[in-house]
Design a protein around this motif. Structure first.
Motif, PDB file in Angstrom:
ATOM      1  N   ILE A  33       0.839  -1.202   0.000  1.00 20.38           N
ATOM      2  CA  ILE A  33       0.000   0.000   0.000  1.00 20.38           C
ATOM      3  C   ILE A  33       0.872   1.250   0.000  1.00 20.38           C
ATOM      4  O   ILE A  33       0.596   2.217  -0.723  1.00 20.38           O
ATOM      5  N   ALA A  34       1.954   1.245   0.765  1.00 18.59           N
ATOM      6  CA  ALA A  34       2.868   2.395   0.789  1.00 18.59           C
ATOM      7  C   ALA A  34       3.474   2.620  -0.590  1.00 18.59           C
ATOM      8  O   ALA A  34       3.597   3.771  -1.041  1.00 18.59           O
ATOM      9  N   GLU A  35       3.866   1.538  -1.267  1.00 20.32           N
ATOM     10  CA  GLU A  35       4.414   1.676  -2.623  1.00 20.32           C
ATOM     11  C   GLU A  35       3.401   2.320  -3.561  1.00 20.32           C
ATOM     12  O   GLU A  35       3.755   3.198  -4.365  1.00 20.32           O
ATOM     13  N   LEU A  36       2.155   1.919  -3.466  1.00 18.66           N
ATOM     14  CA  LEU A  36       1.114   2.502  -4.321  1.00 18.66           C
ATOM     15  C   LEU A  36       0.890   3.972  -4.004  1.00 18.66           C
ATOM     16  O   LEU A  36       0.722   4.794  -4.905  1.00 18.66           O
ATOM     17  N   ARG A  37       0.907   4.311  -2.730  1.00 20.50           N
ATOM     18  CA  ARG A  37       0.677   5.700  -2.329  1.00 20.50           C
ATOM     19  C   ARG A  37       1.824   6.614  -2.738  1.00 20.50           C
ATOM     20  O   ARG A  37       1.630   7.813  -2.942  1.00 20.50           O
ATOM     21  N   LEU A  38       3.027   6.053  -2.862  1.00 18.27           N
ATOM     22  CA  LEU A  38       4.198   6.861  -3.210  1.00 18.27           C
ATOM     23  C   LEU A  38       4.395   7.043  -4.715  1.00 18.27           C
ATOM     24  O   LEU A  38       5.276   7.793  -5.130  1.00 18.27           O
ATOM     25  N   GLN A  39       3.585   6.366  -5.517  1.00 17.84           N
ATOM     26  CA  GLN A  39       3.704   6.530  -6.965  1.00 17.84           C
ATOM     27  C   GLN A  39       3.374   7.968  -7.358  1.00 17.84           C
ATOM     28  O   GLN A  39       2.558   8.633  -6.713  1.00 17.84           O
ATOM     29  N   THR A  40       4.011   8.440  -8.413  1.00 16.25           N
ATOM     30  CA  THR A  40       3.774   9.824  -8.838  1.00 16.25           C
ATOM     31  C   THR A  40       2.425   9.990  -9.516  1.00 16.25           C
ATOM     32  O   THR A  40       1.891  11.096  -9.568  1.00 16.25           O
ATOM     33  N   THR A  41       1.858   8.908 -10.050  1.00 14.47           N
ATOM     34  CA  THR A  41       0.516   8.953 -10.631  1.00 14.47           C
ATOM     35  C   THR A  41      -0.389   8.025  -9.827  1.00 14.47           C
ATOM     36  O   THR A  41       0.053   6.983  -9.341  1.00 14.47           O
ATOM     37  N   ARG A  60       2.964 -14.570  -1.697  1.00 15.93           N
ATOM     38  CA  ARG A  60       2.152 -14.081  -2.817  1.00 15.93           C
ATOM     39  C   ARG A  60       1.213 -12.999  -2.293  1.00 15.93           C
ATOM     40  O   ARG A  60       0.553 -13.165  -1.274  1.00 15.93           O
ATOM     41  N   TRP A  61       1.197 -11.867  -3.001  1.00 20.03           N
ATOM     42  CA  TRP A  61       0.269 -10.797  -2.649  1.00 20.03           C
ATOM     43  C   TRP A  61      -0.716 -10.607  -3.797  1.00 20.03           C
ATOM     44  O   TRP A  61      -0.404 -10.865  -4.959  1.00 20.03           O
ATOM     45  N   ARG A  62      -1.906 -10.181  -3.444  1.00 15.78           N
ATOM     46  CA  ARG A  62      -2.941  -9.823  -4.424  1.00 15.78           C
ATOM     47  C   ARG A  62      -3.561  -8.521  -3.965  1.00 15.78           C
ATOM     48  O   ARG A  62      -3.817  -8.334  -2.781  1.00 15.78           O
ATOM     49  N   GLN A  63      -3.806  -7.645  -4.924  1.00 16.95           N
ATOM     50  CA  GLN A  63      -4.423  -6.369  -4.579  1.00 16.95           C
ATOM     51  C   GLN A  63      -5.590  -6.096  -5.506  1.00 16.95           C
ATOM     52  O   GLN A  63      -5.616  -6.551  -6.651  1.00 16.95           O
ATOM     53  N   GLU A  64      -6.539  -5.361  -4.985  1.00 19.90           N
ATOM     54  CA  GLU A  64      -7.661  -4.891  -5.792  1.00 19.90           C
ATOM     55  C   GLU A  64      -7.908  -3.435  -5.438  1.00 19.90           C
ATOM     56  O   GLU A  64      -8.042  -3.084  -4.267  1.00 19.90           O
ATOM     57  N   ILE A  65      -7.940  -2.610  -6.466  1.00 24.26           N
ATOM     58  CA  ILE A  65      -8.174  -1.183  -6.274  1.00 24.26           C
ATOM     59  C   ILE A  65      -9.525  -0.855  -6.888  1.00 24.26           C
ATOM     60  O   ILE A  65      -9.788  -1.170  -8.058  1.00 24.26           O
ATOM     61  N   THR A  66     -10.388  -0.234  -6.085  1.00 23.18           N
ATOM     62  CA  THR A  66     -11.724   0.134  -6.538  1.00 23.18           C
ATOM     63  C   THR A  66     -12.027   1.555  -6.067  1.00 23.18           C
ATOM     64  O   THR A  66     -11.339   2.092  -5.187  1.00 23.18           O
ATOM     65  N   GLY A  72     -13.622  10.657  -5.236  1.00 28.98           N
ATOM     66  CA  GLY A  72     -12.225  11.065  -5.241  1.00 28.98           C
ATOM     67  C   GLY A  72     -11.303  10.157  -4.445  1.00 28.98           C
ATOM     68  O   GLY A  72     -10.092  10.335  -4.482  1.00 28.98           O
ATOM     69  N   LEU A  73     -11.851   9.204  -3.718  1.00 32.78           N
ATOM     70  CA  LEU A  73     -11.032   8.277  -2.950  1.00 32.78           C
ATOM     71  C   LEU A  73     -11.069   6.893  -3.584  1.00 32.78           C
ATOM     72  O   LEU A  73     -12.042   6.525  -4.231  1.00 32.78           O
ATOM     73  N   ARG A  74      -9.995   6.152  -3.372  1.00 31.71           N
ATOM     74  CA  ARG A  74      -9.921   4.776  -3.873  1.00 31.71           C
ATOM     75  C   ARG A  74      -9.720   3.840  -2.697  1.00 31.71           C
ATOM     76  O   ARG A  74      -9.089   4.192  -1.700  1.00 31.71           O
ATOM     77  N   ARG A  75     -10.217   2.648  -2.856  1.00 35.55           N
ATOM     78  CA  ARG A  75     -10.045   1.602  -1.847  1.00 35.55           C
ATOM     79  C   ARG A  75      -9.003   0.608  -2.355  1.00 35.55           C
ATOM     80  O   ARG A  75      -9.074   0.166  -3.503  1.00 35.55           O
ATOM     81  N   ILE A  76      -8.043   0.273  -1.511  1.00 31.37           N
ATOM     82  CA  ILE A  76      -7.010  -0.691  -1.860  1.00 31.37           C
ATOM     83  C   ILE A  76      -7.106  -1.865  -0.891  1.00 31.37           C
ATOM     84  O   ILE A  76      -6.915  -1.691   0.315  1.00 31.37           O
TER      85      ILE A  76
END
Length: 85
Positions: A33-41, A60-66, A72-76
């Motif tokens: 989640i931290a890696e996703l939040r730190l992305q520039t886009t 093994r990790w699995r993620q779903e973003i909705t 304006g908010l996303r759920r991870i």
């Protein structure tokens, strides 16, 4: 009496392993989640998965973003499990 002691020791060992794996899985999910939040886009909605080595074990990790219910908010959601050796 010896059987009861051995049973107790086995239960303690299983509990310790479970708690260790649960802790590591939580850290891996938080890191993802931290890696996703730190992305520039902002991350795109959808699913992704991957494998990684962590603490001497394969995971093994699995993620779903909705979209969240708040505009304006996303759920991870991230799930993590150890892979069998």
């Amino acid at each position: 009496g010896a059987a009861a002691v051995l049973s107790s020791l086995n239960t303690a060992a299983v509990s310790t392993t479970y708690l260790r794996d649960k802790t590591f899985a939580g850290w891996i999910a938080e890191n993802r989640i931290a890696e996703l939040r730190l992305q520039t886009t902002p991350p795109q909605n959808g699913r992704a998965e991957g494998d990684l080595d962590y603490a001497g074990q394969r995971w093994r990790w699995r993620q779903e973003i909705t979209n969240a219910q708040v505009p304006g908010l996303r759920r991870i959601d991230v799930s993590v499990r150890p892979l069998a050796p």
